[in-house]
Structure formats: C-alpha cells, structure tokens
Motif scaffolding. Sequence first.
Motif, mmCIF file in Angstrom:
data_model
loop_
_atom_site.group_PDB
_atom_site.id
_atom_site.type_symbol
_atom_site.label_atom_id
_atom_site.label_comp_id
_atom_site.label_asym_id
_atom_site.label_seq_id
_atom_site.Cartn_x
_atom_site.Cartn_y
_atom_site.Cartn_z
ATOM 1 N N ILE A 181 3.215 -39.605 3.808
ATOM 2 C CA ILE A 181 3.436 -38.697 2.685
ATOM 3 C C ILE A 181 2.766 -39.240 1.430
ATOM 4 C CG2 ILE A 181 5.207 -37.586 1.264
ATOM 5 C CD1 ILE A 181 6.416 -39.037 4.416
ATOM 6 N N SER A 182 1.999 -38.383 0.763
ATOM 7 C CA SER A 182 1.384 -38.764 -0.510
ATOM 8 C C SER A 182 1.684 -37.685 -1.546
ATOM 9 C CB SER A 182 -0.130 -38.947 -0.352
ATOM 10 O OG SER A 182 -0.773 -37.694 -0.305
ATOM 11 N N ALA A 183 1.167 -37.868 -2.737
ATOM 12 C CA ALA A 183 1.400 -36.911 -3.824
ATOM 13 C C ALA A 183 0.696 -35.581 -3.592
ATOM 14 C CB ALA A 183 0.944 -37.510 -5.149
ATOM 15 N N THR A 184 -0.253 -35.530 -2.660
ATOM 16 C CA THR A 184 -1.007 -34.289 -2.438
ATOM 17 C C THR A 184 -0.913 -33.726 -1.027
ATOM 18 O OG1 THR A 184 -3.005 -35.540 -1.918
ATOM 19 C CG2 THR A 184 -2.703 -34.837 -4.219
ATOM 20 N N ASN A 185 -0.519 -34.568 -0.062
ATOM 21 C CA ASN A 185 -0.476 -34.064 1.305
ATOM 22 C C ASN A 185 0.504 -34.851 2.174
ATOM 23 O OD1 ASN A 185 -2.009 -36.384 1.410
ATOM 24 N ND2 ASN A 185 -3.501 -35.564 2.847
ATOM 25 N N VAL A 186 0.798 -34.256 3.328
ATOM 26 C CA VAL A 186 1.584 -34.914 4.365
ATOM 27 C C VAL A 186 0.706 -34.930 5.608
ATOM 28 C CG1 VAL A 186 3.641 -34.810 5.810
ATOM 29 C CG2 VAL A 186 3.775 -34.134 3.404
ATOM 30 N N LYS A 215 6.416 -24.812 12.780
ATOM 31 C CA LYS A 215 7.586 -24.099 12.265
ATOM 32 C C LYS A 215 8.336 -24.981 11.256
ATOM 33 C CE LYS A 215 10.326 -22.982 15.536
ATOM 34 N NZ LYS A 215 11.341 -22.621 16.535
ATOM 35 N N TYR A 216 8.486 -26.260 11.567
ATOM 36 C CA TYR A 216 9.201 -27.175 10.685
ATOM 37 C C TYR A 216 8.426 -27.483 9.408
ATOM 38 C CZ TYR A 216 12.202 -28.149 14.723
ATOM 39 O OH TYR A 216 13.050 -28.047 15.799
ATOM 40 N N THR A 217 7.102 -27.482 9.487
ATOM 41 C CA THR A 217 6.290 -27.821 8.309
ATOM 42 C C THR A 217 5.942 -26.606 7.452
ATOM 43 O OG1 THR A 217 4.228 -27.697 9.576
ATOM 44 C CG2 THR A 217 5.278 -29.865 9.390
ATOM 45 N N GLU A 218 6.310 -25.426 7.891
ATOM 46 C CA GLU A 218 5.998 -24.199 7.144
ATOM 47 C C GLU A 218 6.468 -24.233 5.689
ATOM 48 O OE1 GLU A 218 6.713 -19.422 7.539
ATOM 49 O OE2 GLU A 218 6.871 -20.664 9.323
ATOM 50 N N PRO A 219 7.658 -24.764 5.376
ATOM 51 C CA PRO A 219 8.076 -24.813 3.956
ATOM 52 C C PRO A 219 7.097 -25.593 3.064
ATOM 53 C CG PRO A 219 9.960 -25.184 5.376
ATOM 54 C CD PRO A 219 8.741 -25.188 6.260
ATOM 55 N N LEU A 220 6.452 -26.610 3.590
ATOM 56 C CA LEU A 220 5.464 -27.351 2.795
ATOM 57 C C LEU A 220 4.287 -26.466 2.425
ATOM 58 C CD1 LEU A 220 5.287 -30.775 4.661
ATOM 59 C CD2 LEU A 220 6.088 -30.391 2.338
#
Length: 98
Positions: free
Chosen positions: A61-66, A89-94
């Motif tokens: 995890i960084s300030a701009t991406n996972v 499905k789990y990463t959709e909120p990001l």
Amino acid sequence: MAKIERDIQHSLSLEDAKAAASDIVNKVHEKFGSLIKDIKWNDDHTVADVNGKGFSGKFDISATNVKILIDLGLLTSPFKGKIEEELDKYTEPLTKKA
C-alpha cells in the motif's frame, strides 16, 4: 505457476488506503480462512504478506496505489479466474473512490 497481479490507483489518504487494504485482507481471510496459514503486516501496516495452502501473496500500500501480487501453486492455478473475480469484488471500493 499462475500469477495474479493488480495495481489499483486510488485517491485516498495513505491512512484510508491502509484501512481499505486491511479490510480487503480481512474479507479474504473470512472467506478463505481455512486456506490461509499466515498473514504478516510490517510495522507501519503498508505491506502484508499472506501465505496459505497452494499460494503466497503480497499487498503493498502506498499513497497512490495498492499493489497485489499472488502466486498460485499447481493445485490452486485452475482456480485463478474465480480468485481474480473475488479479489476484484473486494477491491472495487478502492476503484470507486479513485
């Protein structure tokens, strides 16, 4: 061996991104807990190493991406599509907040 790679851009603060990634790891653990042997976070909670039966993975995890990298073993490789579907499905909120 099959690999699953995701580089998800976000516009969250680093703290919110860490919380969102932690939530993803927790959801994966809830759904596939019997397959997960070990989850280790680094001290500042920006990297999680996940190891299990037939796979290993890393969440960075960084300030701009996972960034997510999962290496599937021979026995889990046939399930790559289903695993990608669940992970997306789990990463959709990001991606919605980006």
